[in-house]
Scaffold this motif. Structure first.
Motif, PDB file in Angstrom:
ATOM      1  N   MET A   1       1.611   7.916   1.746  1.00 26.54           N
ATOM      2  CA  MET A   1       1.013   7.172   0.639  1.00 26.54           C
ATOM      3  C   MET A   1       1.920   6.038   0.186  1.00 26.54           C
ATOM      4  SD  MET A   1      -1.897   7.502  -0.981  1.00 26.54           S
ATOM      5  CE  MET A   1      -2.409   5.901  -1.564  1.00 26.54           C
ATOM      6  N   GLU A   2       3.216   6.294   0.160  1.00 24.05           N
ATOM      7  CA  GLU A   2       4.169   5.253  -0.220  1.00 24.05           C
ATOM      8  C   GLU A   2       4.168   4.116   0.795  1.00 24.05           C
ATOM      9  OE1 GLU A   2       8.993   4.763  -0.930  1.00 24.05           O
ATOM     10  OE2 GLU A   2       8.031   6.718  -1.258  1.00 24.05           O
ATOM     11  N   ARG A   3       4.083   4.445   2.080  1.00 28.99           N
ATOM     12  CA  ARG A   3       4.008   3.411   3.127  1.00 28.99           C
ATOM     13  C   ARG A   3       2.698   2.639   3.018  1.00 28.99           C
ATOM     14  NH1 ARG A   3       5.212   5.933   8.868  1.00 28.99           N
ATOM     15  NH2 ARG A   3       5.361   3.715   9.419  1.00 28.99           N
ATOM     16  N   PHE A   4       1.624   3.341   2.635  1.00 26.20           N
ATOM     17  CA  PHE A   4       0.331   2.676   2.436  1.00 26.20           C
ATOM     18  C   PHE A   4       0.432   1.631   1.328  1.00 26.20           C
ATOM     19  CE2 PHE A   4      -3.630   2.347   0.086  1.00 26.20           C
ATOM     20  CZ  PHE A   4      -4.557   2.080   1.076  1.00 26.20           C
ATOM     21  N   TRP A   5       1.021   2.012   0.195  1.00 26.73           N
ATOM     22  CA  TRP A   5       1.195   1.067  -0.903  1.00 26.73           C
ATOM     23  C   TRP A   5       2.101  -0.096  -0.495  1.00 26.73           C
ATOM     24  CZ3 TRP A   5       2.005   5.697  -4.661  1.00 26.73           C
ATOM     25  CH2 TRP A   5       0.767   6.082  -5.197  1.00 26.73           C
ATOM     26  N   GLN A   6       3.145   0.221   0.241  1.00 28.03           N
ATOM     27  CA  GLN A   6       4.069  -0.818   0.691  1.00 28.03           C
ATOM     28  C   GLN A   6       3.350  -1.848   1.556  1.00 28.03           C
ATOM     29  OE1 GLN A   6       6.956   0.179   3.794  1.00 28.03           O
ATOM     30  NE2 GLN A   6       8.592  -0.651   2.503  1.00 28.03           N
ATOM     31  N   GLN A   7       2.553  -1.357   2.498  1.00 30.96           N
ATOM     32  CA  GLN A   7       1.808  -2.256   3.380  1.00 30.96           C
ATOM     33  C   GLN A   7       0.783  -3.068   2.588  1.00 30.96           C
ATOM     34  OE1 GLN A   7       2.710  -2.691   6.330  1.00 30.96           O
ATOM     35  NE2 GLN A   7       1.065  -3.319   7.695  1.00 30.96           N
ATOM     36  N   SER A   8       0.109  -2.420   1.645  1.00 37.38           N
ATOM     37  CA  SER A   8      -0.909  -3.108   0.844  1.00 37.38           C
ATOM     38  C   SER A   8      -0.302  -4.214  -0.008  1.00 37.38           C
ATOM     39  CB  SER A   8      -1.631  -2.102  -0.066  1.00 37.38           C
ATOM     40  OG  SER A   8      -2.257  -1.094   0.683  1.00 37.38           O
ATOM     41  N   ILE A   9       0.843  -3.936  -0.617  1.00 38.53           N
ATOM     42  CA  ILE A   9       1.458  -4.898  -1.535  1.00 38.53           C
ATOM     43  C   ILE A   9       2.059  -6.081  -0.789  1.00 38.53           C
ATOM     44  CG2 ILE A   9       3.335  -5.233  -3.201  1.00 38.53           C
ATOM     45  CD1 ILE A   9       2.872  -2.302  -4.072  1.00 38.53           C
ATOM     46  N   PHE A  10       2.846  -5.790   0.251  1.00 38.42           N
ATOM     47  CA  PHE A  10       3.596  -6.856   0.909  1.00 38.42           C
ATOM     48  C   PHE A  10       2.811  -7.575   1.999  1.00 38.42           C
ATOM     49  CE2 PHE A  10       7.010  -4.056  -0.698  1.00 38.42           C
ATOM     50  CZ  PHE A  10       7.687  -4.979  -1.481  1.00 38.42           C
ATOM     51  N   ASN A  11       1.942  -6.847   2.719  1.00 39.14           N
ATOM     52  CA  ASN A  11       1.257  -7.463   3.847  1.00 39.14           C
ATOM     53  C   ASN A  11      -0.128  -7.993   3.490  1.00 39.14           C
ATOM     54  OD1 ASN A  11       1.099  -8.229   6.593  1.00 39.14           O
ATOM     55  ND2 ASN A  11      -0.111  -6.417   7.063  1.00 39.14           N
ATOM     56  N   TYR A  12      -0.850  -7.271   2.604  1.00 35.79           N
ATOM     57  CA  TYR A  12      -2.205  -7.684   2.262  1.00 35.79           C
ATOM     58  C   TYR A  12      -2.245  -8.503   0.971  1.00 35.79           C
ATOM     59  CZ  TYR A  12      -3.804  -4.563   5.959  1.00 35.79           C
ATOM     60  OH  TYR A  12      -4.017  -3.974   7.170  1.00 35.79           O
ATOM     61  N   LEU A  13      -1.643  -7.992  -0.096  1.00 33.62           N
ATOM     62  CA  LEU A  13      -1.613  -8.751  -1.353  1.00 33.62           C
ATOM     63  C   LEU A  13      -0.580  -9.873  -1.311  1.00 33.62           C
ATOM     64  CD1 LEU A  13      -1.841  -5.825  -3.952  1.00 33.62           C
ATOM     65  CD2 LEU A  13      -3.669  -7.351  -3.187  1.00 33.62           C
ATOM     66  N   ARG A  14       0.460  -9.692  -0.501  1.00 24.97           N
ATOM     67  CA  ARG A  14       1.533 -10.681  -0.356  1.00 24.97           C
ATOM     68  C   ARG A  14       2.090 -11.107  -1.715  1.00 24.97           C
ATOM     69  NH1 ARG A  14       2.048 -12.417   4.787  1.00 24.97           N
ATOM     70  NH2 ARG A  14       0.320 -11.980   6.224  1.00 24.97           N
ATOM     71  N   CYS A  15       2.546 -10.127  -2.464  1.00 29.22           N
ATOM     72  CA  CYS A  15       3.081 -10.410  -3.782  1.00 29.22           C
ATOM     73  C   CYS A  15       4.373  -9.632  -4.002  1.00 29.22           C
ATOM     74  CB  CYS A  15       2.074 -10.071  -4.877  1.00 29.22           C
ATOM     75  SG  CYS A  15       1.762  -8.289  -5.059  1.00 29.22           S
ATOM     76  N   ASN A  16       5.125 -10.065  -4.992  1.00 23.90           N
ATOM     77  CA  ASN A  16       6.339  -9.370  -5.383  1.00 23.90           C
ATOM     78  C   ASN A  16       5.985  -8.376  -6.481  1.00 23.90           C
ATOM     79  OD1 ASN A  16       8.844  -8.484  -6.160  1.00 23.90           O
ATOM     80  ND2 ASN A  16       9.681 -10.501  -6.650  1.00 23.90           N
ATOM     81  N   PRO A  17       6.086  -7.071  -6.221  1.00 21.36           N
ATOM     82  CA  PRO A  17       5.650  -6.080  -7.214  1.00 21.36           C
ATOM     83  C   PRO A  17       6.444  -6.143  -8.515  1.00 21.36           C
ATOM     84  CG  PRO A  17       6.861  -5.016  -5.429  1.00 21.36           C
ATOM     85  CD  PRO A  17       6.614  -6.429  -5.000  1.00 21.36           C
TER      86      PRO A  17
END
Length: 343
Positions: free
Chosen positions: A39-55
């Motif tokens: 789940m953590e890897r899923f969020w990581q991929q979603s934030i950095f690769n799909y949303l392309r944003c700095n959390p």
């Protein structure tokens, strides 16, 4: 940095089918997270690769199951704050967002420009997706946890049932693609009849009018094939109204479960709950599903109060956005006055 060897959704399925180097994992089972590392890897991929944003520069809103435990929410918060360093986090129950999105959409269609009231966020959310369906009563924006009901059949069960019916009728489905074909047939041709007996008679009297065909090419041999689709078109969604057709372990229809959910809520909220039943999730998108559900619930209610003068108006809200209700609800969460003071 995003994990370049980690894929999500259709992209993951594509890599899994085309190469034997990958394995499929599902971090969520029956609405509960059971693999926090994935789940953590899923969020990581979603934030950095799909949303392309700095959390670290954005507030985050996460949706959660209505039956999730406090420990699960605590773990979600721990990952978001300690791993991604988010400045703020709001965790909302999916059903509340669905109810808000349904209200916002219907209000946008109305010509009335009335002020929001607390009753706008009161209703029953019937959330049926690919897994873990729940019937959740919400009063003034708060979930009545003791009245939540779970329905054991979901969209994946409809897919399995359609595939089973096609195979039992002798249709030759490629083993590797049988489940995918059944899913596409379900999404393209299935509908909800008002009366299953009349529907059988219609199909038997004019089979050429109601039988559809699905054409495709076998992936390994390249040979074209055709699948006839008959009774499966309406028998698939029928398991929500006659679940014993698919599973002998459960015989309570969805309308009765919704009525039971409302009846278990505080008595002073029941009228408002009956007036606002919101469908959420892709499995509720079957044609005339909401009409059949509304008629069946109304019949149950009318039979119970037949000896009194009281009547509950039953209304099932339906609109074209309900497949993405949770996403729409999240997008209006911080702008709608309904959520003032909650975000």
């Amino acid at each position: 940095m995003a994990d370049l060897d980690f894929f999500i959704g259709d992209e993951a399925l594509s890599h899994f089918k085309s190469s034997g180097l990958y394995s499929l994992r599902s971090p969520i089972r029956h609405g509960q997270v059971n693999d926090w590392d994935t789940m953590e890897r899923f969020w990581q991929q979603s934030i950095f690769n799909y949303l392309r944003c700095n959390p670290e520069e954005h507030y985050f809103l996460l949706t959660d199951s209505p039956v999730s435990t406090p420990e699960s929410r605590e773990c979600m918060g721990e990952i978001m704050f300690e791993t991604f360093n988010v400045p703020g986090l709001y965790i909302s129950v999916q059903s509340v967002l669905s109810l808000s999105a349904g209200f916002a959409y219907l209000k946008s269609l109305s010509e009335e420009d009335s002020e929001d009231s607390v009753s706008d966020m009161t209703g029953v959310v019937v959330d049926i997706g690919d897994g873990a369906p729940h019937i959740v009563p919400v009063v003034n924006g708060y979930v009545i946890g003791s009245s939540i009901k779970s329905f054991p059949l979901s969209g994946s069960d409809v897919t399995q049932f359609v595939m089973q019916l096609l195979q039992e009728r002798g249709e030759l489905l490629p083993p590797d693609d049988a489940l995918d074909i059944a899913r596409r047939v379900k999404e393209t041709y299935c509908y909800t009849p008002s009366d299953i007996v009349k529907e059988f008679k219609k199909h038997d009297s004019k089979p050429s009018k109601y039988i559809k065909q699905w054409s495709a090419i076998k992936p390994k041999t390249g040979v074209p094939y055709t699948v006839d689709i008959g009774y499966e078109r309406f028998l698939g969604p029928e398991i929500f109204f006659h679940p014993e057709m698919y599973s002998p372990d459960f015989s309570t229809p969805l309308p009765e479960l919704i009525d039971s959910c409302v009846q278990s809520a505080p008595i002073d909220t029941r009228r408002a709950l009956y007036k606002n039943i919101v469908l959420s999730g892709g499995t509720t998108m079957f044609k005339d599903f909401h009409k059949r559900l509304q008629n069946n619930i109304k019949k149950i209610v009318d039979e119970r109060v037949a000896e009194t003068n009281a009547r509950h108006r039953v209304e099932v809200k339906c609109c074209h956005t309900k497949e993405d209700y949770e996403e729409h609800g999240a997008s209006i969460c911080r702008t709608s006055t309904v959520f003032k003071g909650m975000y």
